[in-house]
Motif scaffolding. Structure first.
Motif, PDB file in Angstrom:
ATOM      1  N   ASP A 166      17.030  67.306  10.924  1.00 15.55           N
ATOM      2  CA  ASP A 166      16.912  68.675  10.433  1.00 15.55           C
ATOM      3  C   ASP A 166      15.877  69.444  11.255  1.00 15.55           C
ATOM      4  O   ASP A 166      16.022  70.651  11.475  1.00 15.55           O
ATOM      5  CB  ASP A 166      16.493  68.663   8.959  1.00 15.55           C
ATOM      6  CG  ASP A 166      17.515  67.980   8.075  1.00 15.55           C
ATOM      7  OD1 ASP A 166      18.586  68.570   7.854  1.00 15.55           O
ATOM      8  OD2 ASP A 166      17.254  66.847   7.625  1.00 15.55           O
ATOM      9  N   TYR A 167      14.845  68.710  11.687  1.00 18.12           N
ATOM     10  CA  TYR A 167      13.782  69.284  12.515  1.00 18.12           C
ATOM     11  C   TYR A 167      13.371  68.246  13.556  1.00 18.12           C
ATOM     12  O   TYR A 167      13.544  67.041  13.354  1.00 18.12           O
ATOM     13  CB  TYR A 167      12.540  69.626  11.681  1.00 18.12           C
ATOM     14  CG  TYR A 167      12.702  70.749  10.688  1.00 18.12           C
ATOM     15  CD1 TYR A 167      12.228  72.032  10.980  1.00 18.12           C
ATOM     16  CD2 TYR A 167      13.295  70.538   9.441  1.00 18.12           C
ATOM     17  CE1 TYR A 167      12.355  73.067  10.061  1.00 18.12           C
ATOM     18  CE2 TYR A 167      13.430  71.566   8.517  1.00 18.12           C
ATOM     19  CZ  TYR A 167      12.953  72.832   8.840  1.00 18.12           C
ATOM     20  OH  TYR A 167      13.081  73.861   7.930  1.00 18.12           O
ATOM     21  N   ALA A 168      12.809  68.735  14.652  1.00 19.59           N
ATOM     22  CA  ALA A 168      12.232  67.851  15.660  1.00 19.59           C
ATOM     23  C   ALA A 168      11.052  68.568  16.298  1.00 19.59           C
ATOM     24  O   ALA A 168      11.022  69.801  16.375  1.00 19.59           O
ATOM     25  CB  ALA A 168      13.262  67.475  16.722  1.00 19.59           C
ATOM     26  N   ALA A 169      10.080  67.791  16.719  1.00 14.76           N
ATOM     27  CA  ALA A 169       8.915  68.361  17.408  1.00 14.76           C
ATOM     28  C   ALA A 169       8.402  67.329  18.390  1.00 14.76           C
ATOM     29  O   ALA A 169       8.664  66.128  18.258  1.00 14.76           O
ATOM     30  CB  ALA A 169       7.828  68.742  16.397  1.00 14.76           C
ATOM     31  N   GLY A 170       7.680  67.800  19.379  1.00 15.79           N
ATOM     32  CA  GLY A 170       7.147  66.862  20.356  1.00 15.79           C
ATOM     33  C   GLY A 170       6.248  67.557  21.349  1.00 15.79           C
ATOM     34  O   GLY A 170       5.933  68.746  21.217  1.00 15.79           O
ATOM     35  N   SER A 171       5.825  66.787  22.340  1.00 10.46           N
ATOM     36  CA  SER A 171       4.945  67.295  23.379  1.00 10.46           C
ATOM     37  C   SER A 171       5.331  66.675  24.718  1.00 10.46           C
ATOM     38  O   SER A 171       5.716  65.504  24.779  1.00 10.46           O
ATOM     39  CB  SER A 171       3.491  66.947  23.049  1.00 10.46           C
ATOM     40  OG  SER A 171       2.649  67.203  24.155  1.00 10.46           O
ATOM     41  N   PHE A 172       5.203  67.461  25.764  1.00  7.64           N
ATOM     42  CA  PHE A 172       5.472  66.972  27.114  1.00  7.64           C
ATOM     43  C   PHE A 172       4.200  66.508  27.819  1.00  7.64           C
ATOM     44  O   PHE A 172       4.229  66.186  29.003  1.00  7.64           O
ATOM     45  CB  PHE A 172       6.163  68.058  27.940  1.00  7.64           C
ATOM     46  CG  PHE A 172       7.658  68.038  27.820  1.00  7.64           C
ATOM     47  CD1 PHE A 172       8.435  67.397  28.769  1.00  7.64           C
ATOM     48  CD2 PHE A 172       8.294  68.629  26.745  1.00  7.64           C
ATOM     49  CE1 PHE A 172       9.818  67.359  28.662  1.00  7.64           C
ATOM     50  CE2 PHE A 172       9.670  68.604  26.621  1.00  7.64           C
ATOM     51  CZ  PHE A 172      10.436  67.957  27.584  1.00  7.64           C
ATOM     52  N   ARG A 173       3.087  66.441  27.113  1.00  8.97           N
ATOM     53  CA  ARG A 173       1.825  66.073  27.760  1.00  8.97           C
ATOM     54  C   ARG A 173       1.828  64.638  28.277  1.00  8.97           C
ATOM     55  O   ARG A 173       1.098  64.316  29.207  1.00  8.97           O
ATOM     56  CB  ARG A 173       0.654  66.280  26.791  1.00  8.97           C
ATOM     57  CG  ARG A 173       0.376  67.745  26.502  1.00  8.97           C
ATOM     58  CD  ARG A 173      -0.901  67.914  25.708  1.00  8.97           C
ATOM     59  NE  ARG A 173      -1.108  69.308  25.360  1.00  8.97           N
ATOM     60  CZ  ARG A 173      -2.183  69.776  24.737  1.00  8.97           C
ATOM     61  NH1 ARG A 173      -3.151  68.940  24.398  1.00  8.97           N
ATOM     62  NH2 ARG A 173      -2.298  71.055  24.448  1.00  8.97           N
ATOM     63  N   LYS A 174       2.615  63.758  27.661  1.00  8.16           N
ATOM     64  CA  LYS A 174       2.709  62.385  28.164  1.00  8.16           C
ATOM     65  C   LYS A 174       3.683  62.265  29.329  1.00  8.16           C
ATOM     66  O   LYS A 174       3.790  61.208  29.944  1.00  8.16           O
ATOM     67  CB  LYS A 174       3.138  61.435  27.039  1.00  8.16           C
ATOM     68  CG  LYS A 174       2.035  61.057  26.067  1.00  8.16           C
ATOM     69  CD  LYS A 174       2.510  60.013  25.086  1.00  8.16           C
ATOM     70  CE  LYS A 174       1.354  59.507  24.229  1.00  8.16           C
ATOM     71  NZ  LYS A 174       0.760  60.553  23.376  1.00  8.16           N
ATOM     72  N   TRP A 175       4.403  63.346  29.640  1.00 11.30           N
ATOM     73  CA  TRP A 175       5.466  63.280  30.635  1.00 11.30           C
ATOM     74  C   TRP A 175       5.154  64.027  31.917  1.00 11.30           C
ATOM     75  O   TRP A 175       5.747  63.749  32.955  1.00 11.30           O
ATOM     76  CB  TRP A 175       6.756  63.832  30.036  1.00 11.30           C
ATOM     77  CG  TRP A 175       7.237  63.032  28.873  1.00 11.30           C
ATOM     78  CD1 TRP A 175       6.983  63.278  27.549  1.00 11.30           C
ATOM     79  CD2 TRP A 175       8.002  61.835  28.911  1.00 11.30           C
ATOM     80  NE1 TRP A 175       7.560  62.319  26.768  1.00 11.30           N
ATOM     81  CE2 TRP A 175       8.191  61.404  27.577  1.00 11.30           C
ATOM     82  CE3 TRP A 175       8.565  61.076  29.948  1.00 11.30           C
ATOM     83  CZ2 TRP A 175       8.912  60.260  27.248  1.00 11.30           C
ATOM     84  CZ3 TRP A 175       9.278  59.939  29.625  1.00 11.30           C
ATOM     85  CH2 TRP A 175       9.445  59.541  28.288  1.00 11.30           C
ATOM     86  N   GLY A 202       3.848  71.738  23.796  1.00  9.10           N
ATOM     87  CA  GLY A 202       4.464  71.403  22.518  1.00  9.10           C
ATOM     88  C   GLY A 202       5.739  72.193  22.278  1.00  9.10           C
ATOM     89  O   GLY A 202       5.950  73.264  22.849  1.00  9.10           O
ATOM     90  N   PHE A 203       6.587  71.647  21.405  1.00  9.36           N
ATOM     91  CA  PHE A 203       7.802  72.365  21.020  1.00  9.36           C
ATOM     92  C   PHE A 203       8.224  71.937  19.616  1.00  9.36           C
ATOM     93  O   PHE A 203       7.846  70.871  19.126  1.00  9.36           O
ATOM     94  CB  PHE A 203       8.945  72.125  22.010  1.00  9.36           C
ATOM     95  CG  PHE A 203       9.426  70.692  22.079  1.00  9.36           C
ATOM     96  CD1 PHE A 203      10.448  70.239  21.261  1.00  9.36           C
ATOM     97  CD2 PHE A 203       8.849  69.797  22.970  1.00  9.36           C
ATOM     98  CE1 PHE A 203      10.896  68.915  21.318  1.00  9.36           C
ATOM     99  CE2 PHE A 203       9.280  68.479  23.046  1.00  9.36           C
ATOM    100  CZ  PHE A 203      10.299  68.039  22.219  1.00  9.36           C
ATOM    101  N   ALA A 204       8.977  72.791  18.978  1.00 11.95           N
ATOM    102  CA  ALA A 204       9.530  72.501  17.655  1.00 11.95           C
ATOM    103  C   ALA A 204      10.958  73.024  17.603  1.00 11.95           C
ATOM    104  O   ALA A 204      11.257  74.089  18.155  1.00 11.95           O
ATOM    105  CB  ALA A 204       8.688  73.146  16.551  1.00 11.95           C
ATOM    106  N   VAL A 205      11.824  72.271  16.954  1.00 17.06           N
ATOM    107  CA  VAL A 205      13.235  72.638  16.830  1.00 17.06           C
ATOM    108  C   VAL A 205      13.630  72.606  15.360  1.00 17.06           C
ATOM    109  O   VAL A 205      13.338  71.638  14.649  1.00 17.06           O
ATOM    110  CB  VAL A 205      14.144  71.671  17.618  1.00 17.06           C
ATOM    111  CG1 VAL A 205      15.619  71.990  17.381  1.00 17.06           C
ATOM    112  CG2 VAL A 205      13.820  71.710  19.107  1.00 17.06           C
ATOM    113  N   LYS A 206      14.259  73.669  14.908  1.00 22.57           N
ATOM    114  CA  LYS A 206      14.906  73.701  13.598  1.00 22.57           C
ATOM    115  C   LYS A 206      16.403  73.697  13.862  1.00 22.57           C
ATOM    116  O   LYS A 206      16.922  74.580  14.548  1.00 22.57           O
ATOM    117  CB  LYS A 206      14.502  74.949  12.811  1.00 22.57           C
ATOM    118  CG  LYS A 206      15.064  74.997  11.395  1.00 22.57           C
ATOM    119  CD  LYS A 206      14.514  76.187  10.617  1.00 22.57           C
ATOM    120  CE  LYS A 206      15.022  76.200   9.180  1.00 22.57           C
ATOM    121  NZ  LYS A 206      14.445  77.334   8.404  1.00 22.57           N
TER     122      LYS A 206
END
Length: 347
Positions: free
Chosen positions: A147-156, A163-167
């Motif tokens: 339903d939702y997702a979030a994460g960060s590209f700092r490890k990549w 950061g990002f968030a998806v609904k």
């Protein structure tokens, strides 16, 4: 947004967008760029809270305190599920009726949780929230029932916010304010100099003040225009090269967390368990091998009676296999690991 925006990063940028976010955000969903992964999680939770009256979240016991912090800040009661030494999630099916949010994590790019449990939660109306920080570039790194997702590209990659968030259905009803300039300045200073002082100053600052903060235009540009395909290819190649170079008879005092590179996995790190971690880390330092230890046990995690999870926290070590590592770096790492003498924990 144009790729011509001025950015500070070691990542080569494409002339056209990589379409990453159009692939993970459904047409009827919404995408938000945030100052960090925890800001993204917090935005998701504040949006979920608008309709969630139960507010009980189910999180992995092996996790970072900065992942738990948004749930705590959002006022959620937190329940934890087990994780075994293969970093497979062990869900308690009796918890489905008690929880309103299920938090998922595919550790270090390897997605090993029980999809049947996720489906059962979904069918019972539990909100599925995926923390994509570790699985952002892996095939299936965002569960189709999310339903939702979030994460960060700092490890990549080197990136100021990331950061990002998806609904996945509908628009975010909770919006974010502009990013904190001081935090971003510290992050940019770290990227430009690789000096760890601004890195930790920025990190400690973020732990105190994270919230509903947007990402910056520079970071959005880096994420949209980075050569994601090449990053995945290089990481997989480095991981497999290291696997192939290690002795088939095994390593002394060490064991691999993921001894096989699964199809579709984009590894964030090369992870091992060290029988005596302090001895192994001193050995790595003498050989000038950089490493990370994810994570210290957070203040809300109680490991009483959880021997397997305690083992993970006390023995895991993460080594670098990213796109910035040359073939010679990987081969040197294999030599160092192969030569490790090992030592017993027993006196």
């Amino acid at each position: 947004m144009e790729a011509k925006i001025s950015v500070i990063t070691s990542e080569p940028l494409l002339q056209r967008e990589n379409r990453y976010f159009s692939l993970i955000c459904p047409p009827g969903g919404d995408l938000s760029f945030t100052m960090s992964g925890r800001c993204g999680i917090y935005q998701c939770l504040e949006d979920i809270k608008l309709r969630d009256r139960k507010r009980v979240a189910y999180l992995p016991m092996y996790t970072c305190e900065t992942v738990v912090a948004p749930f705590h800040k959002a006022g959620y009661t937190i329940r934890f599920y087990e994780v075994d030494r293969n970093l497979r999630s062990i869900f308690d099916w009796k918890m489905i009726d008690e929880i309103s949010v299920l938090s998922l994590c595919g550790y270090y790019g390897f997605i090993l949780y029980d999809r049947a449990f996720v489906e059962a939660c979904h069918n019972q109306g539990v909100i599925i929230l995926e923390d994509m920080t570790h699985s952002a570039l892996s095939l299936g790194g965002m569960d189709p029932l999310c339903d939702y997702a979030a994460g960060s590209f700092r490890k990549w990659m080197e990136i100021p916010s990331g950061g990002f968030a998806v609904k996945c259905s509908g628009k975010f009803e909770i919006s974010c304010q502009r990013p904190d300039k001081k935090h971003l300045a510290l992050r940019r200073q770290y990227i430009a100099t690789h000096d760890m002082k601004p890195f930790w100053d920025a990190e400690m600052m973020l732990r105190r003040m994270f919230g509903l903060y947007q990402g910056d235009d520079e970071s959005e540009c880096i994420m949209r225009y980075s050569d994601i395909g090449e990053i995945i290819r290089r990481r997989r190649e480095n991981y497999q090269t290291l696997l192939d170079a290690l002795p088939k008879s095994g390593l002394r005092g060490l064991s691999l967390v993921f001894p096989k590179l699964i199809e579709g996995v984009a590894p964030s790190h090369f992870c091992l368990y060290a029988e005596n971690r302090e001895h192994f880390l001193r050995y790595l330092e003498k050989q000038q091998i950089p490493y990370k230890v994810f994570w210290p046990v957070g203040p809300l995690v109680d490991l009483t009676g959880h021997k397997e999870v305690r083992y993970i926290y006390e023995h895991i070590v993460s080594l670098f296999c990213d796109q910035h590592q040359k073939h010679s770096d990987i081969m040197y790492l294999s030599e160092v690991l192969s030569a490790y003498p090992g030592i017993s924990n027993r006196v």
